[in-house]
Design an enzyme around this catalytic site. Structure first.
Site, PDB file in Angstrom:
ATOM      1  N   LYS B  78       0.836  -1.206   0.000  1.00 20.66           N
ATOM      2  CA  LYS B  78       0.000   0.000   0.000  1.00 20.66           C
ATOM      3  C   LYS B  78       0.873   1.259   0.000  1.00 20.66           C
ATOM      4  O   LYS B  78       1.905   1.295   0.691  1.00 20.66           O
ATOM      5  CB  LYS B  78      -0.898  -0.016   1.242  1.00 20.66           C
ATOM      6  CG  LYS B  78      -1.917   1.103   1.314  1.00 20.66           C
ATOM      7  CD  LYS B  78      -2.789   0.965   2.565  1.00 20.66           C
ATOM      8  CE  LYS B  78      -3.901   1.987   2.620  1.00 20.66           C
ATOM      9  NZ  LYS B  78      -4.771   1.823   3.808  1.00 20.66           N
ATOM     10  N   SER B 153      -9.747   1.681   2.809  1.00 20.97           N
ATOM     11  CA  SER B 153      -8.884   2.424   1.930  1.00 20.97           C
ATOM     12  C   SER B 153      -7.835   1.566   1.195  1.00 20.97           C
ATOM     13  O   SER B 153      -7.240   2.035   0.228  1.00 20.97           O
ATOM     14  CB  SER B 153      -8.141   3.502   2.720  1.00 20.97           C
ATOM     15  OG  SER B 153      -7.289   2.925   3.692  1.00 20.97           O
ATOM     16  N   SER B 177      -9.897  -0.627   7.044  1.00 24.38           N
ATOM     17  CA  SER B 177      -9.308  -0.426   5.714  1.00 24.38           C
ATOM     18  C   SER B 177      -8.581  -1.631   5.130  1.00 24.38           C
ATOM     19  O   SER B 177      -8.198  -1.599   3.956  1.00 24.38           O
ATOM     20  CB  SER B 177      -8.349   0.763   5.742  1.00 24.38           C
ATOM     21  OG  SER B 177      -9.068   1.958   5.698  1.00 24.38           O
TER      22      SER B 177
END
Lengths: 103, 491
Positions: B78, B153, B177
């Site tokens: 990420k 996210s 997330s």
């Protein structure tokens, strides 16, 4: 009468938005102020539901960490060095970060 | 030959260990897969093909090593997690050109374990969002239906894993997330216990809530990556010093694959009420019936302050965000506005130009709840309710091995569906965020597809602090008992 009240409330909320932006070092234009004022009213109204929870004598919980933290040994360790620290600076002179004149 | 990208991490690792495939072959296969699938899903912000191949060549030259559990395994990370020499933006314009000069703890661990870092995943800007639509650069799409969101996210991580671009990805979970995109895309995702994985090198959102964790295509793969990234790190003051159990070895040896027989699964009644879509509830209930048929005992429990969790979470997360994001001032790194007349203007214009709307909204609300006159009514109050929520979880877990709950009230929704109403979007995090408030671990795994939407449904197992081993053991047993959801027909 109620229309007048709404107008006053909206003005107060716009003032709050300006204050929040200033505290946050952000600028908002007129359109954003109206949008944020409306959205913040909904969000803060929702957050206000917390007031109905009985928290008398409840200690706040600021972190879920289960240990008390372990201070590091009080010895100096090599850092990343000046060159590396400056590498991502938008303006630098090889030794310092450059910012607009302060005094 | 079998398509390398369709293997699980465990199977690929075994093939790499036995030299049936090389690290270069695995890396090339994933890079080819990226080329074929990226136009449809846009899960990646930056692909580091050259360095990935160079690392794979190096690994092949060295040969498999026993203490490298991810030898030759291509992974993605990420974009909120710092990678030395590789641009790390947190999907924000304010960090568009930021190249970290150090690796995050978890990235050091991945490299030491022999992983090949292929790419950085798209995400909601600064991890603020539940759809990956809040990225400043691109919208990621769900591999099962590209008209739908992948969740967020860590939506880029989940989409990347499900599309076979990599064998595992690292995400971060502040209010769901990792678990929510895993659920919406149909893969496994773990939010570890707070303090189990170092946050050193994670671009902070809510420091008392953030945890890094793996997303994978199986529970065993998740346990393996967790074993690599968990552990104490003195550079994160909240990192916990206790030793990490070898969950992957325990699963592989069968000693912990404690079957579901006799397991007590707690069902919080607040999570199975009317809030969830019928197709989500029925997929979870069907999985629980399977568990029950294998000897698990279902126990109804109650978490009475669930209704207050969303407000509590957003007060705390926004307060912490407003403080954490104060560091982006255009001086030491990140975007700087052109020709500022003075220092104040430099700060204000750099931040105004660099941050997106959702980030501004949260910073401003965070400043508000921390400001004089409102601090006690909002921030301190939320911290008090947080203790009540945490204590309720601990009480419920005294009676059960784990708690089970849906991850998301809905399956993946259409792109753009909830964008105009931030409050509505916040309410979609109802089932995930209380776990972050309590600091407990949660494992999301796919349990089926929605009868109406045909999209994946995830269920989460919630455990006691530092009891990830039990989540993996029961999750693994449940995964084996369920038919699985297959893979999307992409490219």
């Amino acid at each position: 009468m109620s229309e007048q009240k709404t107008v006053t409330q909206d003005d107060a909320l716009k003032d709050d938005v300006l204050k929040m932006a200033s505290l946050s070092r952000l600028q908002t234009d007129g359109e954003e102020q109206s949008l944020f004022a409306r959205q913040f009213r909904d969000i803060l109204d929702y957050m206000d539901t917390l007031a109905s929870v009985d928290t008398e004598d409840v200690e706040p919980l600021y972190t879920p960490a289960l240990h008390g933290g372990m201070p590091r040994d009080d010895v100096s360790v090599p850092g990343i060095g000046r060159g590396e620290a400056l590498r991502n600076a938008p303006r630098r002179d090889g030794e310092y970060f450059i910012v607009p004149r302060i005094v | 030959m079998t398509d390398i990208c369709s293997l699980t991490l465990a199977v690929a690792a075994e093939a790499l260990r036995k030299k049936e495939i090389s690290a270069v072959e695995a890396t090339r296969a994933c890079l080819d897969r990226i080329t074929r699938t990226e136009p449809a899903i846009s899960a990646l912000l930056c692909v580091d093909a050259e360095n990935a191949l160079a690392r794979a060549v190096e690994l092949d030259k060295q040969g498999p090593v026993a203490d490298m559990p991810l030898f030759g395994i291509p992974v993605t990370v990420k974009d909120a997690i710092c990678t030395k020499g590789l641009v790390t933006t947190a999907a924000s314009r304010i960090l568009e050109d930021f190249t970290p000069v150090f690796d995050a703890f978890v990235v050091e661990k991945l490299r030491a374990a022999g992983a090949v870092i292929l790419a950085k995943n798209n995400m909601d800007e600064f991890a603020m969002g539940s759809t990956t639509e809040n990225s400043a650069f691109q919208i990621t799409r769900n591999p099962w239906n590209t008209g739908k969101v992948p969740g967020g996210s860590s939506g880029g991580s989940a989409a990347s894993v499900v599309a076979g671009q990599c064998f595992a990805s690292l995400g971060s979970d502040t209010g769901g997330s990792i678990r929510q995109p895993a659920s919406l895309c149909g893969c496994v995702g773990l939010k570890p216990t707070y303090g189990r994985v170092s946050r050193y090198g994670l671009i902070a959102y809510g420091s008392s809530l953030d945890q890094i964790g793996p997303l994978t295509r199986s529970v065993a793969d998740c346990a393996r990556v967790f074993g690599v990234i968990a552990g104490h790190d003195r550079r994160d003051a909240t990192s916990d010093p206790r030793p990490v159990e070898d969950c992957a070895a325990a699963l592989a040896s069968g000693q912990s694959s404690q079957s579901l027989k006799g397991a007590r699964l707690g069902l919080p009644r607040e999570f199975f009420g009317g809030g969830a879509a019928a197709e989500v509830r029925s997929a979870c209930e069907a999985a629980l019936r399977v568990a029950e048929s294998l000897g698990a005992e279902l126990v109804e429990v109650s978490l009475p302050h669930t209704d207050a969790a969303i407000a509590t979470y957003y007060v705390i997360a926004m307060a912490e965000a407003s403080s954490n994001l104060a560091r982006f001032d255009g001086v030491r790194y990140g975007r700087r506005a052109a020709e500022p007349r003075n220092l104040e203007e430099l700060y204000v214009r750099s931040r105004t130009e660099g941050f997106g709307t959702e980030v501004k909204r949260r910073i401003m609300l965070g400043s508000y709840v921390l400001s004089a006159g409102y601090y006690d009514a909002y921030y301190r109050k939320a911290a008090q309710v947080r203790r009540l929520i945490r204590d309720e979880y601990l009480t419920a877990l005294e009676r059960c091995d784990v708690l089970c709950a849906p991850v998301s009230p809905e399956t993946a929704w259409d792109i753009g569906a909830h964008n105009a109403d931030p409050l509505r979007m916040y309410l979609m995090d109802a089932y995930t965020l209380s776990l972050n408030l309590a600091g407990l671990p949660g494992l999301a795994l796919p349990v089926g597809k929605g009868a109406e939407s045909g999209m994946p449904v995830g269920m989460q197992l919630i455990g006691r602090a530092f009891d990830e081993a039990k989540l993996f053991a029961l999750g693994h047993a449940l995964e084996r008992a369920l038919p699985g959801i297959g893979s999307p027909a992409l490219a």
